[in-house]
Motif scaffolding. Structure first.
Motif, short mmCIF file in Angstrom:
data_model
loop_
_atom_site.label_atom_id
_atom_site.label_comp_id
_atom_site.label_asym_id
_atom_site.label_seq_id
_atom_site.Cartn_x
_atom_site.Cartn_y
_atom_site.Cartn_z
N UNK A 26 -10.85 32.35 -12.28
CA UNK A 26 -11.18 31.17 -12.17
C UNK A 26 -11.82 30.44 -13.34
N UNK A 27 -12.70 31.35 -14.23
CA UNK A 27 -13.48 30.70 -15.20
C UNK A 27 -13.03 31.17 -16.62
N UNK A 28 -12.34 32.21 -16.76
CA UNK A 28 -11.87 32.99 -17.85
C UNK A 28 -12.38 34.36 -18.19
N UNK A 29 -11.76 35.03 -19.06
CA UNK A 29 -12.21 36.43 -19.36
C UNK A 29 -13.50 36.57 -19.95
N UNK A 30 -14.21 37.43 -19.38
CA UNK A 30 -15.79 37.78 -19.77
C UNK A 30 -16.63 36.69 -19.31
N UNK A 31 -16.38 35.79 -18.52
CA UNK A 31 -17.24 34.80 -18.04
C UNK A 31 -18.41 35.25 -17.31
N UNK A 32 -19.55 34.85 -17.49
CA UNK A 32 -20.86 35.27 -16.68
C UNK A 32 -21.50 33.99 -15.95
N UNK A 33 -21.95 34.14 -14.76
CA UNK A 33 -22.38 33.03 -14.01
C UNK A 33 -23.64 32.66 -14.73
N UNK A 34 -23.97 31.21 -14.60
CA UNK A 34 -25.22 30.71 -15.07
C UNK A 34 -26.34 30.59 -13.85
N UNK A 35 -27.53 30.98 -14.08
CA UNK A 35 -28.41 30.75 -12.82
C UNK A 35 -28.68 29.20 -12.81
N UNK A 36 -28.47 28.55 -11.82
CA UNK A 36 -29.07 27.44 -11.54
C UNK A 36 -30.41 27.16 -10.84
N UNK A 37 -30.63 28.39 -9.62
CA UNK A 37 -31.83 28.37 -8.67
C UNK A 37 -31.69 29.60 -8.32
N UNK A 38 -32.85 30.27 -8.29
CA UNK A 38 -33.18 31.62 -7.64
C UNK A 38 -33.18 31.38 -6.12
N UNK A 39 -32.68 32.30 -5.35
CA UNK A 39 -32.78 32.18 -3.81
C UNK A 39 -33.90 32.95 -3.34
N UNK A 40 -34.34 32.90 -2.09
CA UNK A 40 -35.32 33.86 -1.56
C UNK A 40 -34.88 35.19 -1.47
N UNK A 41 -33.53 35.51 -1.32
CA UNK A 41 -33.47 36.78 -1.40
C UNK A 41 -33.45 37.56 -2.77
N UNK A 42 -34.16 38.53 -3.08
CA UNK A 42 -34.43 39.19 -4.31
C UNK A 42 -32.86 39.33 -5.18
N UNK A 43 -32.87 38.68 -6.45
CA UNK A 43 -31.67 38.92 -7.09
C UNK A 43 -30.64 38.19 -6.99
#
Length: 192
Positions: A26-43
């Motif tokens: 969906x986003x291309x080879x080697x793509x890594x997600x970008x953190x927008x906001x941490x959620x309550x559940x750790x990690x």
């Protein structure tokens, strides 16, 4: 409400969990997600990235991706969302996707059709073993939760999920939150 078995309730809006394979498709080879906001559940985090979720009858253009990546792609929606998309509303615990409907996901670099993975998440409470001991409950136990929103009600069939890496929190979907007049951070009381 008594203080003994209270839990913070948070509303889980529609979202997508992606496998590494589908993230790259969906986003291309080697793509890594970008953190927008941490959620309550750790990690766990809401990512900057969104995808289109396309069903037989309708679609949602910008559905938030939650991270980190998972072993299997999963789309979590409400029963109302299921009607809009034109897929059956199958209630399951997260991760239990066998035999669930599939759907099309579209990102900036591609499109994938998943054969299964669309669920309406069963209402549940995350907690640590220490929380479970304090509250007198066990993993996978089914409890009720009394709420005090603008339209108070008691949720039946709430599944307790106990793991070391969890924080005490109840998840309901947007349909349930709207029905009870609840918002993120409201408090419920666990009834045994």
């Amino acid at each position: 409400m008594s203080e003994a078995r209270t839990v913070v309730i948070n509303v889980s809006a529609r979202h997508v969990h992606l496998s590494p394979e589908h993230l790259e498709a969906l986003f291309g080879p080697g793509y890594q997600l970008t953190v927008k906001k941490q959620l309550v559940q750790p990690g766990q985090f809401a990512a900057e990235e969104t995808v289109a979720v396309i069903g037989p009858k309708g679609s949602f253009p910008r559905v938030r991706v939650l991270g980190p990546v998972r072993g299997n792609t999963q789309v979590e929606i409400s029963a109302t969302d299921a009607r809009t998309l034109g897929v059956p509303a199958v209630v399951r615990l997260s991760g239990n996707i066998a035999g669930t409907p599939g759907i099309i996901l579209e990102g900036p670099k591609g499109r994938v059709e998943i054969k299964e993975g669309v669920i309406v998440a069963a209402r549940h409470i995350h907690m640590t073993p220490a929380d479970a001991a304090q509250y007198g409950v066990k993993d996978k136990q089914v409890v009720r939760v009394k709420t005090n929103g603008t339209r108070p009600l008691t949720f039946d069939d709430v599944i307790v999920r106990v793991r070391d890496d969890m924080a005490l929190e109840m998840h309901i979907d947007t349909d349930e939150a709207n029905a009870a007049g609840l918002k993120d951070g409201d408090i419920g009381e666990i009834l045994l």
